[in-house]
Every structure is written in structure tokens, then in C-alpha cells.
Design a protein around this motif. Sequence first.
Motif, PDB file in Angstrom:
ATOM      1  N   CYS A  22       0.846  -1.191   0.000  1.00 42.83           N
ATOM      2  CA  CYS A  22       0.000   0.000   0.000  1.00 42.83           C
ATOM      3  C   CYS A  22       0.881   1.241   0.000  1.00 42.83           C
ATOM      4  N   ILE A  23       0.255   2.374  -0.282  1.00 42.25           N
ATOM      5  CA  ILE A  23       0.938   3.664  -0.272  1.00 42.25           C
ATOM      6  C   ILE A  23      -0.017   4.719   0.251  1.00 42.25           C
ATOM      7  N   ARG A  24       0.514   5.659   1.013  1.00 37.68           N
ATOM      8  CA  ARG A  24      -0.274   6.817   1.441  1.00 37.68           C
ATOM      9  C   ARG A  24       0.381   8.036   0.811  1.00 37.68           C
ATOM     10  N   SER A  25      -0.289   8.653  -0.151  1.00 44.37           N
ATOM     11  CA  SER A  25       0.353   9.690  -0.961  1.00 44.37           C
ATOM     12  C   SER A  25       0.638  10.957  -0.161  1.00 44.37           C
ATOM     13  N   ARG A  26      -0.085  11.172   0.942  1.00 47.71           N
ATOM     14  CA  ARG A  26       0.135  12.375   1.752  1.00 47.71           C
ATOM     15  C   ARG A  26       1.578  12.485   2.223  1.00 47.71           C
ATOM     16  N   ASP A  27       2.180  11.347   2.577  1.00 45.79           N
ATOM     17  CA  ASP A  27       3.561  11.381   3.064  1.00 45.79           C
ATOM     18  C   ASP A  27       4.480  10.393   2.356  1.00 45.79           C
ATOM     19  N   GLY A  28       3.940   9.650   1.383  1.00 46.59           N
ATOM     20  CA  GLY A  28       4.747   8.709   0.621  1.00 46.59           C
ATOM     21  C   GLY A  28       5.076   7.420   1.344  1.00 46.59           C
ATOM     22  N   SER A  29       4.498   7.201   2.505  1.00 43.75           N
ATOM     23  CA  SER A  29       4.808   5.973   3.251  1.00 43.75           C
ATOM     24  C   SER A  29       4.212   4.771   2.531  1.00 43.75           C
ATOM     25  N   THR A  30       4.947   3.664   2.612  1.00 42.28           N
ATOM     26  CA  THR A  30       4.539   2.454   1.914  1.00 42.28           C
ATOM     27  C   THR A  30       4.684   1.231   2.804  1.00 42.28           C
ATOM     28  N   TYR A  31       4.063   0.156   2.350  1.00 45.74           N
ATOM     29  CA  TYR A  31       4.215  -1.154   2.965  1.00 45.74           C
ATOM     30  C   TYR A  31       4.326  -2.197   1.854  1.00 45.74           C
ATOM     31  N   TYR A  32       5.217  -3.190   2.049  1.00 42.56           N
ATOM     32  CA  TYR A  32       5.316  -4.351   1.167  1.00 42.56           C
ATOM     33  C   TYR A  32       5.406  -5.609   2.024  1.00 42.56           C
ATOM     34  N   VAL A  33       4.688  -6.637   1.647  1.00 42.63           N
ATOM     35  CA  VAL A  33       4.885  -7.926   2.287  1.00 42.63           C
ATOM     36  C   VAL A  33       6.242  -8.480   1.838  1.00 42.63           C
ATOM     37  N   ASP A  34       6.900  -9.227   2.696  1.00 42.79           N
ATOM     38  CA  ASP A  34       8.269  -9.678   2.409  1.00 42.79           C
ATOM     39  C   ASP A  34       8.381 -10.429   1.090  1.00 42.79           C
ATOM     40  N   SER A  35       7.377 -11.209   0.747  1.00 45.06           N
ATOM     41  CA  SER A  35       7.479 -12.071  -0.432  1.00 45.06           C
ATOM     42  C   SER A  35       7.510 -11.304  -1.758  1.00 45.06           C
ATOM     43  N   VAL A  36       7.166 -10.004  -1.742  1.00 43.51           N
ATOM     44  CA  VAL A  36       7.160  -9.236  -3.000  1.00 43.51           C
ATOM     45  C   VAL A  36       8.231  -8.147  -3.020  1.00 43.51           C
ATOM     46  N   LYS A  37       8.941  -7.962  -1.924  1.00 38.66           N
ATOM     47  CA  LYS A  37       9.970  -6.922  -1.878  1.00 38.66           C
ATOM     48  C   LYS A  37      11.019  -7.176  -2.940  1.00 38.66           C
TER      49      LYS A  37
ATOM     50  N   ARG B  17      -8.128   4.333   6.179  1.00 37.23           N
ATOM     51  CA  ARG B  17      -7.597   5.558   6.774  1.00 37.23           C
ATOM     52  C   ARG B  17      -6.413   5.311   7.709  1.00 37.23           C
ATOM     53  N   ARG B  18      -6.194   4.072   8.104  1.00 32.50           N
ATOM     54  CA  ARG B  18      -5.092   3.806   9.026  1.00 32.50           C
ATOM     55  C   ARG B  18      -3.758   3.846   8.306  1.00 32.50           C
ATOM     56  N   ALA B  19      -2.705   3.996   9.053  1.00 32.13           N
ATOM     57  CA  ALA B  19      -1.355   4.131   8.496  1.00 32.13           C
ATOM     58  C   ALA B  19      -0.919   2.840   7.819  1.00 32.13           C
ATOM     59  N   PRO B  20      -0.007   2.935   6.854  1.00 39.82           N
ATOM     60  CA  PRO B  20       0.435   1.745   6.109  1.00 39.82           C
ATOM     61  C   PRO B  20       0.974   0.622   6.984  1.00 39.82           C
ATOM     62  N   TYR B  21       1.564   0.931   8.119  1.00 45.03           N
ATOM     63  CA  TYR B  21       2.130  -0.176   8.898  1.00 45.03           C
ATOM     64  C   TYR B  21       1.055  -1.069   9.510  1.00 45.03           C
ATOM     65  N   PHE B  22      -0.222  -0.650   9.459  1.00 42.82           N
ATOM     66  CA  PHE B  22      -1.328  -1.515   9.894  1.00 42.82           C
ATOM     67  C   PHE B  22      -1.791  -2.464   8.794  1.00 42.82           C
ATOM     68  N   TRP B  23      -1.276  -2.272   7.576  1.00 42.51           N
ATOM     69  CA  TRP B  23      -1.843  -2.957   6.413  1.00 42.51           C
ATOM     70  C   TRP B  23      -2.021  -4.465   6.606  1.00 42.51           C
ATOM     71  N   PRO B  24      -1.006  -5.205   7.082  1.00 45.54           N
ATOM     72  CA  PRO B  24      -1.177  -6.663   7.198  1.00 45.54           C
ATOM     73  C   PRO B  24      -2.262  -7.076   8.188  1.00 45.54           C
ATOM     74  N   LEU B  25      -2.719  -6.160   9.032  1.00 46.33           N
ATOM     75  CA  LEU B  25      -3.726  -6.501  10.032  1.00 46.33           C
ATOM     76  C   LEU B  25      -5.146  -6.217   9.561  1.00 46.33           C
ATOM     77  N   LEU B  26      -5.300  -5.681   8.348  1.00 45.67           N
ATOM     78  CA  LEU B  26      -6.592  -5.154   7.914  1.00 45.67           C
ATOM     79  C   LEU B  26      -7.392  -6.078   7.019  1.00 45.67           C
ATOM     80  N   ARG B  27      -6.984  -7.348   6.883  1.00 45.81           N
ATOM     81  CA  ARG B  27      -7.589  -8.192   5.853  1.00 45.81           C
ATOM     82  C   ARG B  27      -9.078  -8.420   6.077  1.00 45.81           C
ATOM     83  N   GLN B  28      -9.581  -8.222   7.289  1.00 46.43           N
ATOM     84  CA  GLN B  28     -11.013  -8.392   7.544  1.00 46.43           C
ATOM     85  C   GLN B  28     -11.721  -7.071   7.812  1.00 46.43           C
ATOM     86  N   VAL B  29     -10.972  -5.974   8.028  1.00 49.60           N
ATOM     87  CA  VAL B  29     -11.598  -4.764   8.557  1.00 49.60           C
ATOM     88  C   VAL B  29     -11.288  -3.496   7.762  1.00 49.60           C
TER      89      VAL B  29
END
Length: 126
Positions: free
Chosen positions: A50-65, A100-112
Motif C-alpha cells: 500500500c501507499i499513502r500519498s500524503r507522506d509517501g509511506s509504503t508497505y510491502y509484504v516480504d514475499s514481494v519486496k 484511513r489507518r497508516a500503512p504499517y497496519f496494512w497486514p492486520l486489515l484483511r477483515q476490517v
Amino acid sequence: EVQLVESGGGLVQAGGSLRLSCKASGFTFGDYAIGWFRQAPGKEREGVSCIRSRDGSTYYVDSVKGRFTISSDNAKNTVYLQMNSLEPEDTAVYYCVADRRAPYFWPLLRQVANHWGQGTQVTVSA
């Protein structure tokens, strides 16, 4: 009304590339983390990137880095996922997601996560 419209899935051979696009509307683009989850048959849904364009923060799962790159075009309210060196294990339905949550929450959001697209199939043949 929030809309997330995906495009760019398809069939590709192992080692090939695809680019997914997600056009967003109905919310303030820069305030949301926008990216992708995927779900393969018989497997749990997984946060890919994921990416948040406001600050450019990103998240990648290890398998795709090192293979996948996420980017955003604020003028077009569109997020892109460039997928290179694709592997059969990348085969899944890919969903565009906005939250709306920050990218570092991404892996926890699969249901919510707040908003989901309809999904696009990516198939990588061996």
C-alpha cells in the motif's frame, strides 16, 4: 460514494510482468492508505502493498519486496502496482483497498479495511 476500480490483471508466464491500476473516487485520496490485498484459492487473504500519498509511506509484504513497486498519481487519483519477476505463487485475485489507518497496519486489515474493490484475477503460469 466510494469507488475503487481495478484494472490490469491477466495471464502471464513466470518471470513476466503486469501492472495493476486502481482508480479511486469518493474520498480524499491523500488521506488514505491505498493498495492491494490478494487471495489465492484455499489461502488466507494477504496484504501485499500500500501507499499513502500524503507522506509517501509504503508497505510491502516480504514475499514481494524487490519485485513489486507501488506508486500513486495524485492528479488521476490512481494507484499502480508494478509486478515484475512474477511467480506462480503470485496467482490470486487482487483487490484494491483503501483505509484511513497508516500503512504499517496494512497486514492486520484483511477483515476490517474500510473500502474494497471488486477484484481482478492475476494468473502466473509455470
